[in-house]
Design a protein around this motif. Structure first.
Motif, PDB file in Angstrom:
ATOM      1  N   TRP A 548       0.894  -1.266  -0.056  1.00 48.74           N
ATOM      2  CA  TRP A 548       0.122   0.024   0.104  1.00 48.74           C
ATOM      3  C   TRP A 548       0.834   1.217  -0.098  1.00 48.74           C
ATOM      4  O   TRP A 548       0.403   2.050  -0.748  1.00 48.74           O
ATOM      5  CB  TRP A 548      -0.898   0.014   1.203  1.00 48.74           C
ATOM      6  CG  TRP A 548      -1.469   1.348   1.375  1.00 48.74           C
ATOM      7  CD1 TRP A 548      -2.850   1.848   0.822  1.00 48.74           C
ATOM      8  CD2 TRP A 548      -1.335   2.602   2.215  1.00 48.74           C
ATOM      9  NE1 TRP A 548      -3.094   2.838   1.248  1.00 48.74           N
ATOM     10  CE2 TRP A 548      -2.204   3.558   2.014  1.00 48.74           C
ATOM     11  CE3 TRP A 548      -0.223   2.449   3.004  1.00 48.74           C
ATOM     12  CZ2 TRP A 548      -2.032   4.718   3.047  1.00 48.74           C
ATOM     13  CZ3 TRP A 548      -0.045   3.736   3.708  1.00 48.74           C
ATOM     14  CH2 TRP A 548      -1.029   4.724   3.481  1.00 48.74           C
ATOM     15  N   TRP A 552       0.991   4.117  -2.644  1.00 46.32           N
ATOM     16  CA  TRP A 552       0.682   5.587  -2.356  1.00 46.32           C
ATOM     17  C   TRP A 552       1.911   6.375  -2.670  1.00 46.32           C
ATOM     18  O   TRP A 552       1.725   7.635  -3.478  1.00 46.32           O
ATOM     19  CB  TRP A 552       0.226   5.659  -0.918  1.00 46.32           C
ATOM     20  CG  TRP A 552       0.235   7.088  -0.351  1.00 46.32           C
ATOM     21  CD1 TRP A 552      -0.836   7.753  -0.484  1.00 46.32           C
ATOM     22  CD2 TRP A 552       1.265   7.878   0.048  1.00 46.32           C
ATOM     23  NE1 TRP A 552      -0.632   9.122   0.025  1.00 46.32           N
ATOM     24  CE2 TRP A 552       0.654   9.245   0.304  1.00 46.32           C
ATOM     25  CE3 TRP A 552       2.641   7.651   0.555  1.00 46.32           C
ATOM     26  CZ2 TRP A 552       1.201  10.006   1.168  1.00 46.32           C
ATOM     27  CZ3 TRP A 552       3.318   8.641   1.308  1.00 46.32           C
ATOM     28  CH2 TRP A 552       2.723   9.730   1.498  1.00 46.32           C
ATOM     29  N   LEU A 553       3.051   5.886  -2.409  1.00 44.54           N
ATOM     30  CA  LEU A 553       4.212   6.731  -2.856  1.00 44.54           C
ATOM     31  C   LEU A 553       4.423   7.004  -4.433  1.00 44.54           C
ATOM     32  O   LEU A 553       4.991   8.022  -4.736  1.00 44.54           O
ATOM     33  CB  LEU A 553       5.545   6.069  -2.252  1.00 44.54           C
ATOM     34  CG  LEU A 553       6.914   6.803  -2.409  1.00 44.54           C
ATOM     35  CD1 LEU A 553       6.801   8.293  -1.531  1.00 44.54           C
ATOM     36  CD2 LEU A 553       7.880   5.964  -1.864  1.00 44.54           C
ATOM     37  N   ASP A 554       4.031   5.808  -5.244  1.00 40.83           N
ATOM     38  CA  ASP A 554       4.496   6.036  -6.561  1.00 40.83           C
ATOM     39  C   ASP A 554       3.258   6.640  -7.442  1.00 40.83           C
ATOM     40  O   ASP A 554       3.633   7.525  -8.112  1.00 40.83           O
ATOM     41  CB  ASP A 554       4.308   4.587  -7.249  1.00 40.83           C
ATOM     42  CG  ASP A 554       4.846   4.594  -8.750  1.00 40.83           C
ATOM     43  OD1 ASP A 554       5.427   5.343  -9.176  1.00 40.83           O
ATOM     44  OD2 ASP A 554       4.324   3.758  -9.413  1.00 40.83           O
ATOM     45  N   GLY A 555       1.945   6.418  -6.940  1.00 40.12           N
ATOM     46  CA  GLY A 555       0.884   7.106  -7.409  1.00 40.12           C
ATOM     47  C   GLY A 555       0.482   8.511  -6.954  1.00 40.12           C
ATOM     48  O   GLY A 555      -0.028   9.328  -7.792  1.00 40.12           O
ATOM     49  N   SER A 556       0.946   8.806  -5.872  1.00 36.90           N
ATOM     50  CA  SER A 556       0.311  10.280  -5.169  1.00 36.90           C
ATOM     51  C   SER A 556       1.374  11.052  -5.287  1.00 36.90           C
ATOM     52  O   SER A 556       1.498  12.283  -5.643  1.00 36.90           O
ATOM     53  CB  SER A 556      -0.364   9.883  -3.700  1.00 36.90           C
ATOM     54  OG  SER A 556      -1.553   8.947  -4.060  1.00 36.90           O
ATOM     55  N   VAL A 557       2.527  10.675  -4.578  1.00 32.66           N
ATOM     56  CA  VAL A 557       3.764  11.674  -4.287  1.00 32.66           C
ATOM     57  C   VAL A 557       4.523  11.998  -5.684  1.00 32.66           C
ATOM     58  O   VAL A 557       4.697  12.982  -6.022  1.00 32.66           O
ATOM     59  CB  VAL A 557       4.548  11.107  -3.004  1.00 32.66           C
ATOM     60  CG1 VAL A 557       5.599  12.009  -2.716  1.00 32.66           C
ATOM     61  CG2 VAL A 557       3.684  10.804  -1.874  1.00 32.66           C
ATOM     62  N   ALA A 559       3.974  10.762  -8.441  1.00 32.54           N
ATOM     63  CA  ALA A 559       3.577  10.757  -9.972  1.00 32.54           C
ATOM     64  C   ALA A 559       3.205  12.623  -9.960  1.00 32.54           C
ATOM     65  O   ALA A 559       3.120  13.358 -11.063  1.00 32.54           O
ATOM     66  CB  ALA A 559       2.315  10.109  -9.989  1.00 32.54           C
ATOM     67  N   ARG A 560       2.720  13.000  -8.931  1.00 33.79           N
ATOM     68  CA  ARG A 560       2.438  14.372  -8.883  1.00 33.79           C
ATOM     69  C   ARG A 560       3.647  15.411  -8.818  1.00 33.79           C
ATOM     70  O   ARG A 560       3.490  16.412  -9.242  1.00 33.79           O
ATOM     71  CB  ARG A 560       1.612  14.740  -7.453  1.00 33.79           C
ATOM     72  CG  ARG A 560       0.287  14.197  -7.244  1.00 33.79           C
ATOM     73  CD  ARG A 560      -0.535  14.439  -6.342  1.00 33.79           C
ATOM     74  NE  ARG A 560      -1.967  13.862  -5.956  1.00 33.79           N
ATOM     75  CZ  ARG A 560      -2.747  14.165  -5.199  1.00 33.79           C
ATOM     76  NH1 ARG A 560      -2.293  14.876  -4.098  1.00 33.79           N
ATOM     77  NH2 ARG A 560      -3.987  13.594  -5.208  1.00 33.79           N
ATOM     78  N   ARG A 568      11.405   6.813 -10.260  1.00 33.28           N
ATOM     79  CA  ARG A 568      10.157   6.098  -9.440  1.00 33.28           C
ATOM     80  C   ARG A 568      10.065   4.588  -9.232  1.00 33.28           C
ATOM     81  O   ARG A 568       9.748   4.048  -8.120  1.00 33.28           O
ATOM     82  CB  ARG A 568       8.902   6.443 -10.180  1.00 33.28           C
ATOM     83  CG  ARG A 568       8.555   8.042 -10.128  1.00 33.28           C
ATOM     84  CD  ARG A 568       7.521   8.245 -11.150  1.00 33.28           C
ATOM     85  NE  ARG A 568       6.318   7.650 -10.988  1.00 33.28           N
ATOM     86  CZ  ARG A 568       4.934   7.730 -11.630  1.00 33.28           C
ATOM     87  NH1 ARG A 568       4.975   8.532 -12.728  1.00 33.28           N
ATOM     88  NH2 ARG A 568       4.329   6.821 -11.458  1.00 33.28           N
ATOM     89  N   ARG A 572      10.699   2.706  -5.633  1.00 30.93           N
ATOM     90  CA  ARG A 572       9.488   1.851  -5.410  1.00 30.93           C
ATOM     91  C   ARG A 572      10.102   0.473  -5.359  1.00 30.93           C
ATOM     92  O   ARG A 572       9.654  -0.257  -4.208  1.00 30.93           O
ATOM     93  CB  ARG A 572       8.769   1.601  -6.600  1.00 30.93           C
ATOM     94  CG  ARG A 572       7.326   0.606  -6.216  1.00 30.93           C
ATOM     95  CD  ARG A 572       6.411   0.746  -7.299  1.00 30.93           C
ATOM     96  NE  ARG A 572       6.906   0.396  -8.674  1.00 30.93           N
ATOM     97  CZ  ARG A 572       7.151   0.926  -9.846  1.00 30.93           C
ATOM     98  NH1 ARG A 572       6.783   2.113  -9.767  1.00 30.93           N
ATOM     99  NH2 ARG A 572       7.701   0.278 -10.849  1.00 30.93           N
TER     100      ARG A 572
END
Length: 829
Positions: A548, A552-557, A559-560, A568, A572
């Protein structure tokens, strides 16, 4: 002078602080341990007094198996308390030993004396250590004594069980006319006790009785109705199905036995519980009600199991292909046998409670065993099958002879006076047989569910297939999980029942469960099921938390934050490996495994790992280097040896490269570290491509140069800076060679640009009349006079063979060099 003064002050400060610290240590030694020793001594004295009382109670209750089991459980708890008292001194002993080692041995004769405070501290520590050792020895002696009492209880219980089975009674006393009058007196006493309790309950406790009964019925109804709505047709045979599958028949037989029996059991247990809760029951009525509840549950379970397996009303749903008439008789005989055993058990409880004469007990058990034996013989002699010609066929020989032998042996044992053995065998035939048959049907159901494609055909599987995105492979895997769950449920439910039927007490099962949960000691290794399960659960939780956090780190932090995809991926992967490693360490610690033992094992295996797994270790280290240095990242176009493609995944062992033919190539990381690797997109995607073209001799070379340069400049993907360049490369054999060099912002578009430029060159050269040559060769044919043809026959073959042999022999004879002209060797060019 000043420095000497400072040094003197520093020495005084050190000596003063040392005196203060030693005084504090001595004060702590005088105060802290005395309370711990006194507390543990008080605990051991209480345990010793309890142990003496239990030793006397063992002698008094030596004939009561349940009382002996209860005493054993309390003794085991006392033994654990004694061991905990001994373990309570472990931290203090560690401190004392460490301090004694710091103080060292006393000075020998002739050596300078040590300070008095050091001597007094050593003596205080030695005295405290001796007191602690004495308390530990007392705790160990108490534990040994308690273990001796536990062994004594085990021997007494074994002797009681042997006496129950081997004791012989005189049947003449049991068959005398006085037994009838004694039985009438016992019945009158039972009727009087029950009627007086009912009068009391309905007069003074009617609301409590009604509330308890309604609550128990509600719980049973919730379980039964909820089970019906949850499982639907799983435990109910469908008359409209003409040819149900074997799995369907097994499932219906198993669940239609288990769920209603559980509902009835919940009703009976909750009734007894709420009656006790509302103080409705008195002592003797409570014993009677417990026995009656057990009898009702057993009879109901036996009846449900035989009806589910034989299905007298629905021949298509029978597990055993017997005829309808014999199926009804088998259900009746089996239920009658269960009723006889249940009534005998209930009357035995009544006999023990009201203190009936021994003759009544013997007569009751004798009649019950004779009836059970006769029923077994009738079941064995029954002919349940019908042949094609209409004749009735009996059971298979082994089953028929086993049933008849059991019936005859039960009757014979009872006639010989071994009533305890006869009633024990009868009870096991009915109760244990029912439990084993139900469990066996459950195991068959679990095995059928685990077969490929079977779970998808069940009602639950069809529902999941219609209301979820599960594919057939996922449903098969879910079927395996369901199979394992059914097997575990069967073991957890039916194994305790079988143990109880064979004379074990609930306390025995409780003790075994406690040992299994807290740890089984095998040699110097302690295996704790609870610890292992806890470690597995902790690892699973840590694993999913890591996944999880990765997402979250890859998709939210990242990526933004527009982080590079290669960065990335590296972050990851590193986070995933660290999280899984931490989850594994925490899980191992939660399981109670000493990590120092793992370190010893790792040290012992290091040599084998160094030799046998050196390639794996090399790839692992190389993967860490790749993730750290990042000579290439996910999405880069690299060339490694004969492999050219895009990096798809970098792991710690290997790197996945997808070629332009969509082939996935797995390269070990050590090959990428030790060999040359070309990266077209290392720092950016800027790159240069070349297009070679040749024109015929006689063409205007400058015009060709202009045309090629104009084509390169006009392409939209070609960069203006660096600008395109056309090179007059060479004078070839058949053409004048040119090379177009252009730079692209994204070198991955090179194939597209090359294709467009080549088409443009063809169109431009065609318009300008410029020829693109191809290699030409002049071939000169030399004609020779045709050879005379021989007829195709054996003489021609023999003549050709003779000529070849003659030429070979002539060539083998050396020729003189005089007068011969030296031949010229051919030009290598």
């Amino acid at each position: 002078m000043l420095f000497r003064l400072l040094r003197f002050v520093l020495v005084l400060a050190i000596v003063a602080s040392a005196q203060l610290s030693l005084g504090a240590v001595a004060q702590r030694l005088d105060q802290a341990p005395s309370g711990l020793i006194a507390d543990q001594q008080k605990i051991l004295q209480d345990l010793t007094a309890k142990s003496d009382n239990f030793e006397k109670k063992i002698q008094e209750d030596g004939e009561d198996d349940a009382s002996l089991v209860d005493i054993r459980l309390q003794l085991e708890e006392m033994s654990r308390g004694a061991l905990n008292s001994a373990l309570a001194f472990r931290p203090r002993l560690t401190e004392i030993n460490a301090r004694l080692e710091q103080l060292g041995a006393p000075p020998a004769e002739g050596q300078p004396p040590e300070p008095d405070i050091v001597t007094s501290e050593r003596q205080a520590l030695a005295s405290e250590k001796a007191e602690i050792n004495a308390v530990i020895a007392a705790a160990q002696n108490l534990s040994i004594g308690i273990s001796g009492l536990i062994d004594k209880i085990a021997n007494m219980r074994s002797e009681l069980f042997r006496n129950l089975l081997t004791k012989r009674y005189v049947l003449s006393d049991a068959l005398s006319p006085e037994v009838i009058s004694d039985a009438n007196d016992e019945y009158a006493g039972l009727y009087k006790a029950v009627s007086s309790w009912l009068t009391f309950a309905f007069k003074f406790k009617f609301q409590a009785v009604l509330a308890a009964t309604l609550t128990a019925l509600s719980l049973a109804a919730v379980l039964f109705v909820g089970g019906r709505r949850l499982f639907g047709r799983v435990f109910e045979a469908d008359p409209s199905v003409e040819d149900p599958s074997y799995l369907s028949r097994l499932s219906v037989a198993f669940w239609s036995t288990l769920l209603p029996t559980l509902a009835v059991g919940v009703f009976l247990v909750s009734t007894v519980f709420f009656f006790n809760y509302y103080n409705v029951l008195r002592g003797d009525i409570g014993v009677f009600l417990n026995a009656l509840a057990a009898v009702v549950a057993v009879v109901f379970c036996v009846n449900r199991m035989t009806n589910a397996a034989l299905e007298p009303r629905l021949p298509n749903w029978r597990l055993i292909p017997v005829e309808t008439g014999p199926a009804r008789w088998l259900v009746r005989l089996t239920t009658a046998m269960a009723v006889v055993i249940g009534i005998n058990y209930f009357l035995s409880v009544v006999n023990d409670t009201v203190g009936s004469p021994l003759s009544v007990t013997i007569a009751r058990s004798f009649v019950a065993t004779i009836i059970v034996g006769v029923i077994l013989i009738l079941m064995g002699l029954l002919k349940p099958f019908r042949a094609a010609d209409g004749t009735w066929r009996p059971w298979p020989a082994w089953l028929r002879y086993t049933a008849v032998a059991l019936g005859l042996s039960t009757i014979a044992v009872a006639l010989l006076g071994y009533i305890g053995l006869a009633i024990f065998v009868s009870r096991q035939v009915v109760v244990t047989g029912t439990v084993l048959v139900t469990a066996y049907i459950g195991f068959l159901s679990a095995r059928a569910v685990s077969e490929e494609g079977s779970f998808a055909k069940t009602s639950i599987g069809r529902w999941l297939s219609a209301h979820s995105s599960y594919e057939e492979s996922a449903l098969d895997q879910l079927g395996l999980v369901v199979s394992v769950a059914i097997n575990l449920m069967i073991v957890l439910v039916f194994l305790p029942l079988i143990l109880l039927m064979w004379g074990f007490q609930p306390g025995d099962i409780e003790a075994w469960g406690y040992k299994l949960a807290t740890g089984l000691t095998i040699g110097s290794v302690t295996i704790s099921v609870t610890g292992i399960l806890t470690g597995i659960v902790v690892f699973i939780i840590g694993y999913f938390l890591t996944r999880w956090f990765q997402g979250w780190l890859d998709g939210s932090v990242m990526a933004r934050g527009k982080v590079d995809p290669g960065v990335r991926n590296s972050i990851r992967l590193v986070v995933g490996y660290i999280g899984v490693a931490l989850a594994a360490l925490v899980g191992v610690s939660a399981a109670g495994i000493d990590l120092s033992n793992l370190a010893l094992v790792a040290g012992a295996l290091s040599l084998g790992i160094g030799f046998g797994l050196q390639n794996v270790v090399s790839n692992f280290v190389s993967g860490l280097i790749l993730l750290a240095e990042r000579p290439f990242k996910v999405g880069d176009w690299i060339i490694a040896g004969q492999v050219s493609g895009t990096v798809k995944k970098i792991s710690v062992r290997a790197t996945e490269i997808e070629t332009f033919q969509r082939q996935s190539v797995i390269l070990p990381n050590s090959d990428l570290i030790n060999g040359p690797v070309g990266n077209w997109t290392h720092r950016n995607k800027l790159g240069r491509i070349e297009i070679q073209i040749g024109v015929a001799y006689g063409s205007d070379a400058r015009r060709v140069h202009e045309i090629l340069l104009d084509i390169a400049r006009n392409h939209p993907l070609v960069l203006k800076n660096p600008e395109p360049f056309v090179l007059f490369a060479a004078f070839a054999d058949s053409s004048l060679n040119f090379e177009v060099r252009v730079f692209l912002a994204d070198v991955s578009n090179g194939i597209l640009v090359q294709n467009d430029i080549r088409f443009a060159i063809l169109d431009a050269f065609k318009a300008e009349g410029i020829e693109i040559p191809f290699p030409q060769r002049d071939i000169h044919m030399r004609s020779t006079a045709p050879l005379a043809k021989w007829p195709t026959d054996d003489d021609q073959v023999e003549a050709e063979f003779a000529e070849r042999e003659h030429a070979r022999a002539k060539a083998a004879v050396p020729q003189p060099m005089i007068g011969r002209r030296k031949t010229r060797r051919p030009d290598p060019a």
